[in-house]
Design an enzyme around this catalytic site. Sequence first.
Site, PDB file in Angstrom:
ATOM      1  N   ASN A   9       0.195  -0.135  -7.755  1.00 19.49           N
ATOM      2  CA  ASN A   9       1.808  -0.092  -7.855  1.00 19.49           C
ATOM      3  C   ASN A   9       2.361  -0.329  -6.361  1.00 19.49           C
ATOM      4  O   ASN A   9       2.110   0.483  -5.376  1.00 19.49           O
ATOM      5  CB  ASN A   9       1.900   1.545  -7.990  1.00 19.49           C
ATOM      6  CG  ASN A   9       3.508   1.852  -8.069  1.00 19.49           C
ATOM      7  OD1 ASN A   9       4.248   1.004  -7.717  1.00 19.49           O
ATOM      8  ND2 ASN A   9       3.603   3.313  -8.173  1.00 19.49           N
ATOM      9  N   LYS A  11       5.121  -0.221  -5.290  1.00 22.63           N
ATOM     10  CA  LYS A  11       6.363   0.456  -4.804  1.00 22.63           C
ATOM     11  C   LYS A  11       7.582  -0.212  -3.980  1.00 22.63           C
ATOM     12  O   LYS A  11       7.365  -1.507  -4.414  1.00 22.63           O
ATOM     13  CB  LYS A  11       5.891   1.624  -3.991  1.00 22.63           C
ATOM     14  CG  LYS A  11       4.821   2.511  -4.752  1.00 22.63           C
ATOM     15  CD  LYS A  11       4.606   3.886  -3.788  1.00 22.63           C
ATOM     16  CE  LYS A  11       3.442   4.781  -4.541  1.00 22.63           C
ATOM     17  NZ  LYS A  11       3.095   5.896  -3.877  1.00 22.63           N
ATOM     18  N   HIS A  95       6.907   8.179 -12.882  1.00 24.37           N
ATOM     19  CA  HIS A  95       6.044   8.167 -11.436  1.00 24.37           C
ATOM     20  C   HIS A  95       6.642   9.440 -10.915  1.00 24.37           C
ATOM     21  O   HIS A  95       7.745   9.666 -10.998  1.00 24.37           O
ATOM     22  CB  HIS A  95       6.007   6.939 -10.710  1.00 24.37           C
ATOM     23  CG  HIS A  95       5.232   7.074  -9.446  1.00 24.37           C
ATOM     24  ND1 HIS A  95       5.782   7.592  -8.199  1.00 24.37           N
ATOM     25  CD2 HIS A  95       4.061   6.615  -9.362  1.00 24.37           C
ATOM     26  CE1 HIS A  95       4.625   7.604  -7.453  1.00 24.37           C
ATOM     27  NE2 HIS A  95       3.568   6.898  -7.915  1.00 24.37           N
ATOM     28  N   GLU A  97       7.529   9.707  -8.068  1.00 23.54           N
ATOM     29  CA  GLU A  97       8.807   9.427  -6.754  1.00 23.54           C
ATOM     30  C   GLU A  97       9.940   9.207  -7.754  1.00 23.54           C
ATOM     31  O   GLU A  97      11.109   9.738  -7.260  1.00 23.54           O
ATOM     32  CB  GLU A  97       8.328   8.164  -6.297  1.00 23.54           C
ATOM     33  CG  GLU A  97       7.365   8.434  -5.215  1.00 23.54           C
ATOM     34  CD  GLU A  97       6.238   7.510  -4.976  1.00 23.54           C
ATOM     35  OE1 GLU A  97       6.570   6.155  -4.983  1.00 23.54           O
ATOM     36  OE2 GLU A  97       5.176   7.681  -4.142  1.00 23.54           O
ATOM     37  N   GLU A 167      -1.730  11.665 -11.508  1.00 24.32           N
ATOM     38  CA  GLU A 167      -1.489  11.539 -10.051  1.00 24.32           C
ATOM     39  C   GLU A 167      -0.970  12.971  -9.500  1.00 24.32           C
ATOM     40  O   GLU A 167       0.324  13.103  -9.591  1.00 24.32           O
ATOM     41  CB  GLU A 167      -0.254  10.516  -9.720  1.00 24.32           C
ATOM     42  CG  GLU A 167      -0.641   9.191 -10.343  1.00 24.32           C
ATOM     43  CD  GLU A 167       0.082   8.044  -9.702  1.00 24.32           C
ATOM     44  OE1 GLU A 167      -0.395   7.305  -9.003  1.00 24.32           O
ATOM     45  OE2 GLU A 167       1.194   8.175  -9.469  1.00 24.32           O
ATOM     46  N   GLY A 173      -0.097   9.111  -1.145  1.00 20.91           N
ATOM     47  CA  GLY A 173       0.353   8.669   0.208  1.00 20.91           C
ATOM     48  C   GLY A 173       0.212   9.472   1.200  1.00 20.91           C
ATOM     49  O   GLY A 173       0.572   9.525   2.250  1.00 20.91           O
ATOM     50  N   SER A 212      -4.141   8.280  -3.164  1.00 20.57           N
ATOM     51  CA  SER A 212      -5.131   7.950  -1.847  1.00 20.57           C
ATOM     52  C   SER A 212      -6.471   7.323  -2.342  1.00 20.57           C
ATOM     53  O   SER A 212      -7.576   7.560  -1.769  1.00 20.57           O
ATOM     54  CB  SER A 212      -5.157   9.111  -1.199  1.00 20.57           C
ATOM     55  OG  SER A 212      -3.827   9.518  -0.706  1.00 20.57           O
TER      56      SER A 212
HETATM   57  P1  13P Z   1      -1.202   5.932  -2.579  1.00 21.14           P
HETATM   58  O1  13P Z   1      -2.464   5.309  -3.394  1.00 21.14           O
HETATM   59  O2  13P Z   1      -0.577   5.447  -1.726  1.00 21.14           O
HETATM   60  O3  13P Z   1      -1.509   7.471  -2.421  1.00 21.14           O
HETATM   61  O4  13P Z   1      -0.259   6.153  -4.136  1.00 21.14           O
HETATM   62  C1  13P Z   1      -0.667   6.374  -5.410  1.00 21.14           C
HETATM   63  C2  13P Z   1       0.407   6.246  -6.027  1.00 21.14           C
HETATM   64  O5  13P Z   1       1.590   6.793  -6.224  1.00 21.14           O
HETATM   65  C3  13P Z   1       0.180   5.159  -7.171  1.00 21.14           C
HETATM   66  O6  13P Z   1       1.328   5.152  -8.289  1.00 21.14           O
END
Ligand code: 13P
Length: 250
Positions: A9, A11, A95, A97, A167, A173, A212
């Site tokens: 992903n 982003k 997601h 976010e 997640e 992150g 992560s």
């Molecule tokens: P990270 O791998 O940067 O922690 O992000 C995970 C994520 O949100 C994947 O959709």
Amino acid sequence: MRQILVAGNWKLNGSRDSIEQLLSGIVAGAGAAANVQIAVCPPFVYIPQVAERLAGSPVAWGSQDISDQDSGAFTGEVSASMLNDFNCKYAIVGHSERRSLYAEDDAFTARKFAAARKGGLIPILCVGETLEEREQGVTESVVARQLDAVIELEGVAALNDAVIAYEPVWAIGTGKTATPQQAQDVHAFIRGKLAELNVGVADKVQILYGGSVKGANAAELFAMADIDGGLIGGASLDANEFLKICSAGA
Ligand code: 13P
């Protein structure tokens, strides 16, 4: 036997040039993880570039979001049929976010899930608790509520043609990965909950872990009984690191 799926992903990251480089690296190394399903999810605007570059390769692609609508006066939206025009296989929905920064709730996420399926795309449904919710001991009820919204709208059988990504928001992150056992516990809860409704669906559905994941921790996560791969953020922007994660599932 469920296959391992590793999906990147990206982003809000990338440029035409950086994506060209990233894809070259991924395509060159993807053969080493031939039994692993690999996918990338770029920002919408780069999907045509990715589709052209990856056509005929073993790497699939998808979107990071999808409209709940088919067409019409919905400024800024991108529909399933548009994504189909560029042969997207997957669409991420819900997601954290999107849920937290753009106020997308369970019901809206469920409608996006439905739109993806109706359009023949495989939704990657994201679920997961915040740190506060984990500390309050409500992880399972939060994840159950997020799943129930989809099951109520679409029925449990809809998950036959979907992927679930657990997640935990506190691991995204932050560099703080859930331990393999912490992740496995929630994955087992999700599979157990589905099994109460439909054993076939529970056995079949891939449940990815996200938060992560890196080359250094992917193998121990993917070794857990109910973890069927990963949804990768930061580490998917580096071809070598992403390929290490893919190889961990091989
Ligand atoms: P990270 O791998 O940067 O922690 O992000 C995970 C994520 O949100 C994947 O959709």
